[in-house]
Scaffold this active site. Sequence first.
Site, mmCIF file in Angstrom:
data_model
loop_
_atom_site.group_PDB
_atom_site.id
_atom_site.type_symbol
_atom_site.label_atom_id
_atom_site.label_comp_id
_atom_site.label_asym_id
_atom_site.label_seq_id
_atom_site.Cartn_x
_atom_site.Cartn_y
_atom_site.Cartn_z
ATOM 1 N N ASP A 66 38.345 44.519 39.693
ATOM 2 C CA ASP A 66 38.994 43.130 39.756
ATOM 3 C C ASP A 66 39.216 42.436 38.492
ATOM 4 O O ASP A 66 38.717 40.940 38.284
ATOM 5 C CB ASP A 66 37.497 43.364 40.980
ATOM 6 C CG ASP A 66 37.757 40.902 40.748
ATOM 7 O OD1 ASP A 66 38.511 41.186 41.884
ATOM 8 O OD2 ASP A 66 36.627 40.256 41.151
ATOM 9 N N SER B 107 33.682 32.013 39.396
ATOM 10 C CA SER B 107 34.267 33.875 39.204
ATOM 11 C C SER B 107 34.914 33.028 38.479
ATOM 12 O O SER B 107 36.145 32.819 38.522
ATOM 13 C CB SER B 107 34.230 34.052 40.861
ATOM 14 O OG SER B 107 34.788 35.351 41.059
ATOM 15 N N HIS C 23 40.997 38.600 41.994
ATOM 16 C CA HIS C 23 40.988 37.828 43.391
ATOM 17 C C HIS C 23 41.478 36.796 43.198
ATOM 18 O O HIS C 23 41.807 35.736 44.044
ATOM 19 C CB HIS C 23 39.478 38.716 44.394
ATOM 20 C CG HIS C 23 38.347 37.747 43.506
ATOM 21 N ND1 HIS C 23 37.328 37.958 43.043
ATOM 22 C CD2 HIS C 23 37.675 36.170 43.926
ATOM 23 C CE1 HIS C 23 36.670 36.669 42.841
ATOM 24 N NE2 HIS C 23 36.888 36.226 43.393
#
Length: 322
Positions: A95, A172, A65
């Site tokens: 992901d 992230s 993402h």
Amino acid sequence: MQLWRREREDDDDLLDAYSQAVVGVVEKVSPSVVHVRVRGSRTGQLGSGSGTIIAPDGIVLTNNHVIDGVTAIELALNDGRRIPARILGRDPDTDIAVLRAETGDRLPAAMIGNSKKVRQGQVAVAIGNPLGFESTVTAGIVSAVGRSLQAQNGRRIDDVIQTDAALNPGNSGGPLVNARGEVIGVNTAVIVGAQGICFSVASNTAQHVLTQILQHGRVRRARLGIAGVQVNLPQRIRAANRLEQSAAVHVIEVLPGSPAYAGGIVPDDVIVGVDKEIVTGIDDIARVLDGTRIDKRVAIHLLREGHPRTLEVVPTERLQER
């Protein structure tokens, strides 16, 4: 009074040992953690996340993402270097994305650990590089392993490690690291309800994705059509069925019309093997059901109400999100 002082000194020694362990991990791994700066394709806006260099020639793991839909990527290292990068491949199902830093320099690389060895209660450190010139760090313990959780876009991410180390903004895509400085997960912030805690895609899953992308440019998967979680097998069940493994996969959902449904797999079955391969977690099923098993009969070895059964299933190819 002397007893109180001695207990206080012992507490200080323990705290110092813990602090030293975390500091040692950060010093070892942070040079490999990069700031991933991206430019979007539709709006031209800037975005960012973190990533981990896992090979000296510039292979980088990050979140899908973070780089989804971008037109340009730049990596910023702790030493101030800024390096352009390109996407080698990405896998929305986990992901995970794989980047290549476009440089001839050898880069500091972190070591990938075996997430199968991760245990509840062990120390875990989440590292990110949200600014491009220094790392941010949170530390805690592993709260759960083998989780299967729902992402914001509705897909299910399997084999997730949960820790109580908070995931800071910009971290992230960065690594979750054990006390030896080995990467045991890739931190992700796309899971609903992730505030104040950290969810990480297990390193074994990331390693499988990396291998598939380097071989095919994408992840080719055979599809059973189940959702499951890793469970420990009680000793009595292992002894009764002559199983050496300590864990397996508990089926919690079977999709209607799926290969698993057609083959007779039902919720609460416990999968212990696929063909001749032992299954101890979701990542084992993902590894075994690669592109070579698409549209071919495979034997699913399982326990149903504690009794062994073998079913034949014909997996279909899982269509990858674009």
